[in-house]
Design an enzyme around this catalytic site. Structure first.
Site, short mmCIF file in Angstrom:
data_model
loop_
_atom_site.label_atom_id
_atom_site.label_comp_id
_atom_site.label_asym_id
_atom_site.label_seq_id
_atom_site.Cartn_x
_atom_site.Cartn_y
_atom_site.Cartn_z
N GLY A 1 -16.26 11.86 -13.63
CA GLY A 1 -15.17 11.87 -12.95
C GLY A 1 -14.07 12.37 -14.06
O GLY A 1 -14.01 13.59 -14.48
N GLY A 2 -13.13 11.53 -14.38
CA GLY A 2 -11.89 12.14 -14.94
C GLY A 2 -12.14 12.42 -16.51
O GLY A 2 -11.71 13.49 -16.90
N ASN B 1 -8.83 13.26 -6.26
CA ASN B 1 -9.39 13.57 -7.59
C ASN B 1 -9.12 15.11 -8.08
O ASN B 1 -9.10 15.09 -9.42
CB ASN B 1 -10.93 13.57 -7.57
N ARG C 1 -6.69 15.93 -11.80
CA ARG C 1 -6.72 15.53 -12.81
C ARG C 1 -8.39 15.84 -13.26
O ARG C 1 -8.98 15.98 -14.39
CB ARG C 1 -6.80 14.13 -13.32
N LYS D 1 -20.17 14.89 -6.93
CA LYS D 1 -19.35 15.15 -8.09
C LYS D 1 -20.30 15.75 -9.20
O LYS D 1 -19.94 16.88 -9.83
CB LYS D 1 -18.67 13.97 -8.69
N ASP E 1 -15.93 3.96 -15.15
CA ASP E 1 -14.74 3.43 -14.99
C ASP E 1 -15.18 1.81 -14.37
O ASP E 1 -13.88 1.32 -13.84
CB ASP E 1 -13.94 4.07 -14.03
N ALA F 1 -21.47 -1.05 -14.50
CA ALA F 1 -22.25 -0.07 -14.79
C ALA F 1 -22.19 0.26 -16.44
O ALA F 1 -23.25 0.53 -17.03
CB ALA F 1 -21.73 1.45 -14.06
N CYS G 1 -19.98 -7.10 -26.92
CA CYS G 1 -19.88 -8.14 -28.16
C CYS G 1 -18.49 -8.85 -28.23
O CYS G 1 -18.49 -9.80 -28.59
CB CYS G 1 -19.88 -7.22 -29.44
N CYS H 1 -4.31 -20.11 -0.20
CA CYS H 1 -3.10 -20.80 0.27
C CYS H 1 -1.78 -19.94 -0.27
O CYS H 1 -0.99 -19.76 0.64
CB CYS H 1 -3.20 -22.29 -0.32
#
Length: 578
Positions: A30-31, A60, A63, A76, A121, A125, A165, A177
């Site tokens: 991606g980016g 997309n 960028r 992609k 992102d 994953a 960590c 509510c």
């Protein structure tokens, strides 16, 4: 063909050959991934595999520069490969269109690479890749950006801290509510509008939503009297999705912003300390109540339409126009006419923006432009192409350090929105990579002391909320002693009858040592159970349905156990005479 003479002069022939021969894996195209793949082939990397399950969307293109308008809808990873080969046709790039969680991308696959680059992102994953790299002892170069901010670091087993960590922030949730009865912020109106979209055009109905007001939100709700009033108000005007779909635009408008608001106003207890909402009727919003005059939508005059804040009349026009378009899509959808919210679908976004702004007007909340509403509805942090480019460049710098066996020179780099103060103002700051956190249950601690109510907690909660939820395991298997309590994954469906049983019924009792293994992630550790009857089974996780008391490394655990045994075995000494 790429001219390697400049690279050879800069890096040296030996290092360049090592770069060209090292197999590297790139997760995400991606980016950051587009910038990274371009950098890798330009830096001489010639054996690259990339994984991404996503397809190219028109949003997309501003960028992710390896993609063009003609590529919209294609995977992609495949298009990124084709575009990168134009920079260096000599490179061997293998593209995979699939999920990193697929079994084919397991430990055997990861162990075949010399370096792994994370350009993802989402937290699940990134955690998964982190664990696979730790289990195969493969160096991982981790990255992330959020607007003008970014970070790049190197993860090496037993030498640096891993991705897990340090605790990561959990997604924000809002009490039902608050969303339905007493909103106080634009995001509350956006969440309500998305819910109404799903109620009218999707698969959500009231039975699918928890009305107990649980969830986390700053400020919380009032006492029991208020909560009862809220639930009564929600119940009085409740209609099914089918009933809402049967309404035309004026009827739905009056139901949402007149009938429901009137029901809330009747609950005096809700407005003792709050400003009461205002009713907006279709006739008032549209002037003469002319439905046909509204179906063209608001005017785009006066600047960018997406950044304009609509008036009540313009919001009503957008509501009617988008409602008509969505009704037509629903009718044309066939046997399963369910629509899903898509922030990049114009009709979906305009419908949600209109609902949210009208709701905001009712509750004296500042309305939002369509641009801002889209950012909130899609949980979007604006992506900045230059931040991605800086992060991708830093990743290659760290990769070169590792390949020339200078791991001690690796740094954690932070990309800043504003320069640091002092004599040396910097937008880019770097420091030593932190050592492992001894309390990290992923890379260090193998024994986790868990407090839980073993008598009143079912195994299903332990599997779903503790193992899959808190510890992010994919396919956990559970053993107590030599007995297999539960297995997950293909072929283990016969173990599901264990899930309704209470923990003590499956030998998970106080002081029990419970071995948990996730073969997909090659991750294994042991829970030491501490029964706590004070942990209410009806509470949610944030209220303490279970607690992590301690995490220990295996070596330290053995040392503590041996010290305890020695102390117990030592005879009591006679008190000395004074």
């Amino acid at each position: 063909m790429l001219d390697y003479s400049a690279l050879a002069a800069t890096l040296g022939e030996e290092l360049l050959q090592k770069i060209r021969s090292t197999r590297v894996l790139m997760v995400g195209t991606g980016g950051i991934g587009c910038e990274l793949l371009k950098n890798l082939v330009a830096a001489g990397f010639a054996n690259i595999e990339c994984i991404d399950f996503d397809a190219i969307d028109v949003s997309n293109l501003n960028r992710q520069f390896l993609f063009r308008k003609a590529h919209v809808g294609r995977p992609k990873s495949e298009v990124a490969r084709e575009s990168a080969l134009r920079f260096n046709p000599d490179a061997n790039i293998v593209a995979h269109c699939g999920s990193i969680f697929d079994a084919q991308f397991g430990t055997a696959y990861f162990s075949s690479f010399g370096l792994v680059f994370n350009a993802l992102d989402n937290l699940p994953a990134r955690r998964h890749v982190n664990r696979l790299c730790l289990s195969t002892n493969t160096p991982l170069i981790e990255s992330g950006t959020a607007g003008y901010l970014g970070q790049v670091t190197v993860i090496r087993k037993d030498a640096t801290e891993c991705f897990e960590c340090q605790p990561k922030p959990t997604p924000k949730t809002y009490p039902v509510c608050t969303i339905r009865t007493t909103p106080s912020a634009p995001i509350h109106c956006i969440v309500w509008a998305k819910y109404m979209f799903a109620k009218v055009f999707g698969a959500v109905d009231d039975d699918d939503v928890d009305d107990d007001g649980s969830g986390s939100d700053e400020g919380g709700e009032g006492g029991d009297e208020e909560k009862v009033a809220m639930l009564q108000a929600m119940a009085q005007t409740r209609k099914s999705g089918a009933q809402l779909r049967a309404m035309d635009a004026p009827q739905l408008f009056d139901y949402l912003f007149s009938e429901q608001i009137a029901s809330l106003l009747a609950m005096d207890v809700l407005w003792k300390t709050r400003t009461p909402p205002q009713i907006i009727s279709w006739a008032e919003a549209t002037g003469a109540g002319d439905k046909e005059a509204c179906e063209a939508g608001p005017s785009a005059a006066g600047g960018l339409r997406s950044q304009k804040v609509w008036s009540v009349a313009e919001a009503a026009q957008a509501f009617a126009a988008s409602h008509a378009a969505l009704v037509a899509q629903y009718a044309a959808a066939g046997e399963r006419p369910l629509l899903s919210f898509d922030k990049d679908a114009a009709d979906c976004m305009r419908f949600v923006t209109a609902l949210a702004n009208l709701r905001a007007r009712c509750f004296s909340i500042a309305p939002s432009s369509e641009f801002d509403a889209k950012a909130m509805a899609g949980n979007i942090i604006p992506a900045i192409a230059t931040t991605n480019a800086i992060a991708a460049g830093l990743m290659v710098v760290e990769a070169v350090k590792l390949l020339r066996e200078a791991a001690d020179e690796c740094r954690t780099s932070f990309i800043m929105q504003y320069p640091t103060r002092g004599r040396k103002a910097r937008y880019l700051n770097a420091g030593p990579v932190a050592p492992p956190n001894p309390q990290c249950f992923v890379c260090q601690a193998q024994f986790v002391t868990l407090a839980i109510n073993t008598v009143a907690t079912p195994l299903s909660f332990f599997v779903d909320a503790v193992l899959r939820g808190h510890f992010a395991l994919q396919e956990p298997s559970i053993e107590v002693g030599s007995a297999v309590v539960y297995e997950s994954g293909e072929g283990a469906e016969d173990m599901d009858d264990q899930l309704p049983k209470m923990l003590d019924a499956v030998r998970i009792t106080d002081s029990a040592h419970v071995s948990v293994t996730d073969y997909l992630q090659d991750c294994e550790f042991t829970f030491v159970i501490a029964h706590d009857p004070g942990l209410a089974p009806g509470a949610d996780e944030s209220d303490g349905r279970f607690r992590i008391l301690r995490a220990d490394h295996a070596k330290r655990k053995r040392e503590d156990d041996q010290a305890g045994e020695a102390k117990r075995a030592k005879p009591n000494e006679e008190p000395t005479q004074s």
